[in-house]
Every structure is written in structure tokens, then in C-alpha cells.
Write an enzyme that holds these catalytic residues in place. Sequence first.
Site, short mmCIF file in Angstrom:
data_model
loop_
_atom_site.label_atom_id
_atom_site.label_comp_id
_atom_site.label_asym_id
_atom_site.label_seq_id
_atom_site.Cartn_x
_atom_site.Cartn_y
_atom_site.Cartn_z
N GLU A 111 -0.09 -3.34 4.61
CA GLU A 111 -1.22 -2.40 4.68
C GLU A 111 -1.31 -1.69 6.03
OE1 GLU A 111 -3.88 -0.74 3.89
OE2 GLU A 111 -4.09 -1.25 1.79
N ASP A 112 -1.73 -0.42 6.01
CA ASP A 112 -1.91 0.30 7.28
C ASP A 112 -3.38 0.49 7.65
OD1 ASP A 112 -2.32 2.24 5.19
OD2 ASP A 112 -2.31 3.76 6.77
N LYS A 134 -10.07 19.90 -3.18
CA LYS A 134 -9.30 19.14 -2.18
C LYS A 134 -8.04 18.57 -2.82
CE LYS A 134 -7.92 15.34 0.06
NZ LYS A 134 -7.23 14.14 -0.45
N ASP A 194 0.88 -1.17 0.00
CA ASP A 194 0.00 0.00 0.00
C ASP A 194 0.93 1.23 0.00
OD1 ASP A 194 -2.45 1.52 0.54
OD2 ASP A 194 -1.62 1.78 2.55
N LEU A 195 0.40 2.40 -0.31
CA LEU A 195 1.27 3.59 -0.37
C LEU A 195 1.12 4.47 0.89
CD1 LEU A 195 3.24 5.41 -2.01
CD2 LEU A 195 1.21 6.51 -2.97
N ASP A 196 -0.04 5.14 0.97
CA ASP A 196 -0.25 6.07 2.09
C ASP A 196 -0.26 5.33 3.42
OD1 ASP A 196 -0.56 8.20 0.34
OD2 ASP A 196 -2.72 7.96 0.18
N LEU A 232 -10.77 7.70 7.18
CA LEU A 232 -10.64 7.88 5.73
C LEU A 232 -9.43 7.15 5.15
CD1 LEU A 232 -11.60 11.66 5.34
CD2 LEU A 232 -13.07 9.65 5.40
N LYS A 233 -8.64 6.53 6.04
CA LYS A 233 -7.45 5.82 5.56
C LYS A 233 -7.83 4.67 4.63
CE LYS A 233 -4.03 6.88 9.05
NZ LYS A 233 -3.26 6.40 10.19
N GLY A 234 -7.24 4.64 3.46
CA GLY A 234 -7.52 3.58 2.49
C GLY A 234 -8.82 3.76 1.73
N VAL A 235 -9.57 4.81 2.09
CA VAL A 235 -10.88 5.08 1.48
C VAL A 235 -10.70 5.99 0.26
CG1 VAL A 235 -13.11 6.20 1.94
CG2 VAL A 235 -12.04 4.79 3.70
N ARG A 291 -11.23 8.87 -2.77
CA ARG A 291 -11.52 10.31 -2.67
C ARG A 291 -13.03 10.57 -2.65
NH1 ARG A 291 -8.79 13.46 -7.32
NH2 ARG A 291 -7.17 11.96 -6.77
N SER A 312 -2.49 0.56 -4.25
CA SER A 312 -2.97 1.74 -3.50
C SER A 312 -4.30 2.25 -4.04
CB SER A 312 -1.91 2.85 -3.62
OG SER A 312 -2.45 4.11 -3.26
N ALA A 313 -5.09 2.87 -3.16
CA ALA A 313 -6.36 3.48 -3.58
C ALA A 313 -6.14 4.87 -4.18
CB ALA A 313 -7.29 3.60 -2.37
N SER A 314 -4.93 5.39 -4.06
CA SER A 314 -4.69 6.79 -4.47
C SER A 314 -4.51 6.95 -5.98
CB SER A 314 -3.45 7.32 -3.77
OG SER A 314 -3.15 8.61 -4.26
N LYS A 315 -5.16 7.98 -6.51
CA LYS A 315 -4.97 8.30 -7.93
C LYS A 315 -3.70 9.13 -8.13
CE LYS A 315 -9.72 7.88 -9.32
NZ LYS A 315 -10.89 8.39 -9.96
N THR A 373 1.44 10.21 3.96
CA THR A 373 0.68 11.28 3.32
C THR A 373 -0.66 11.53 4.00
OG1 THR A 373 0.31 9.55 1.72
CG2 THR A 373 1.62 11.41 0.98
N LYS A 421 -11.19 -0.99 -1.49
CA LYS A 421 -10.88 -1.88 -0.37
C LYS A 421 -12.05 -1.76 0.63
CE LYS A 421 -5.98 -0.62 -0.87
NZ LYS A 421 -4.85 0.14 -0.31
P1 B16 Z 1 -6.25 10.23 -3.73
P2 B16 Z 1 -3.66 4.12 0.09
C1 B16 Z 1 -5.49 6.08 0.01
O1 B16 Z 1 -4.22 5.58 -0.29
C2 B16 Z 1 -5.45 6.96 1.26
O2 B16 Z 1 -5.19 6.19 2.40
C3 B16 Z 1 -6.79 7.65 1.43
O3 B16 Z 1 -6.76 8.49 2.57
C4 B16 Z 1 -7.10 8.46 0.17
O4 B16 Z 1 -8.37 9.10 0.27
C5 B16 Z 1 -7.08 7.53 -1.04
O5 B16 Z 1 -5.82 6.90 -1.13
C6 B16 Z 1 -7.33 8.28 -2.35
O6 B16 Z 1 -6.28 9.14 -2.57
O7 B16 Z 1 -7.17 11.34 -3.34
O8 B16 Z 1 -4.79 10.64 -3.77
O9 B16 Z 1 -6.69 9.54 -5.00
O10 B16 Z 1 -3.57 4.08 1.58
O11 B16 Z 1 -4.62 3.10 -0.50
O12 B16 Z 1 -2.31 4.10 -0.57
MG MG Z 2 -2.81 3.19 3.37
#
Ligand code: B16
Ligand code: MG
Length: 217
Positions: free
Chosen positions: A168-169, A75, A8-10, A43-46, A48, A113-116, A16, A144
Site C-alpha cells: 500500500e502507498d 472528473k 493496491d493499484l494507484d 486524496l490518495k486511497g480515498v 471518488r 484498490s479503491a478505484s472503480k 495514476t 479504507k
Molecule cells: P476512481 P487505490 C484510489 O486508488 C486512489 O488512490 C484515489 O486517489 C482515488 O480517488 C480512488 O482510487 C478512486 O478512484 O475515481 O478511479 O474510482 O490507491 O486504492 O488503488
Molecule cells: Mg494507492
Amino acid sequence: MKKGFIFDLDGVIVDTAKYHFLAWKKLANDIGIDFTETQNEQLKGVSRVRSLEKILSWGNKTIPEDEFMELMAKKNNDYLSYIAKMDESEILPDVPKVLNYLKKEDQPISLGSASKNARQILKKVNLISDFNAIVDGNDVSKAKPDPEVFLNAAKSLEMIPQNCIVFEDSLAGVQAANNANMISIGIGDKDVLKEADYVFSDFTEISIVFLKELIEK
Ligand code: B16
Ligand code: MG
């Protein structure tokens, strides 16, 4: 033996969450909603979209679709202004130790990761070339704890799920790894991540001997 190592990233590679917090707090306060660190934890892993939906529901607010899209863009722009200042010093302790060992042992490594914004962040901290595959929020349709992100990562590494190990965190992320039939390693609070197969506070607690055992299992 080869195993697929999925990170996972964040909260695992970089912290972050503190920047997500600042950006969500500013946005929430601007529209008259309180936002606490405890809420940020949820909101962790959730994604946007889901994060904004949750914040609006905590503030009992409903808004039209176009305004929703505007707030998400606002945001993200704010978040990106923090990301722009990131460098290698923001890599969490002992992450390079683990990545370097896995590379030395020729183990396939993917991001999940869930992050874009994942690619951009990996480039800023100079880790992008350490990954054989990157699966992020742009590649998945289900969040997730759905296993989609990790199953896609396994496929990209040409590994079967049973031979993959996920770091994963977030609880949702640990559940996603378990739902994918992978070994789950929680990074963070033992009480929050108790569904994981193993939990460590951070990578400083993960020894080379442990990694070797995972590879040889
Ligand atoms: P973004 P991960 C997740 O990353 C974050 O934990 C979560 O807080 C965030 O809302 C989500 O990515 C979307 O991120 O806005 O950058 O697309 O923990 O799955 O690496
Ligand atoms: Mg994470």
C-alpha cells in the site's frame, strides 16, 4: 507455504495519482477552488465521492446533489482521457520482478484498490492476467481504513487474513491492512507510512530474499 499477496493499484502498481491530480485540479479550478499537490496527497486511497466532498469543504462550497453527481462524472471523464493513453511503460519500477517471482512460486495474487477504474487500468498496462482476483471500488461499500477491501480480497483468494500481505502507498490503506490483521508493507515515504510493518521507497528496494522469507514465515 502459500500466502495471499494483495496489491493496491494507484501509487503501488502505477502512478495514476498524477492523473487524478490533473483531473481534480481542473475541476476544482473550474468551480473557483484552489487545489494543490499537498491536498492531492490527502486524496490518495480515498474514494471518488469522498475526494469531491473534501475538495468542496476545502473551498467552503456546498452544492446540490445533481450538481455533485455531474462534477463526479466530469472528473472521471477527464481522468479516463489520461488512462486511455496509458501503456506498459507506466508500470512502476520492479513491479513485474515481484509479480513474476510470486507467480513462479505459485503464490495467490489479488488487487485491493479503491478505484472503480482498476480493471481498465490493469488492462491498459497489460497486467490483468497476473491477478488471481480483483477487488476494487465497485466491490466495496466501506472505504479504507476499513479493512473490507482487503478482507474481500483474502476471501477471493481463499486465504485467511493472517496469511495475507498487503502492499500500500497510502496511510489509510496501511491502516486498512493492519485492521484486517494482515502484514502491511508501505510503498513510499517512511514518515507517512510509519504504521506499516515494513516500508520501502519502491519495489526496487524489495529483494527476492525478502519475498522468500515472507512466503516461508
Ligand atoms: P476512481 P487505490 C484510489 O486508488 C486512489 O488512490 C484515489 O486517489 C482515488 O480517488 C480512488 O482510487 C478512486 O478512484 O475515481 O478511479 O474510482 O490507491 O486504492 O488503488
Ligand atoms: Mg494507492
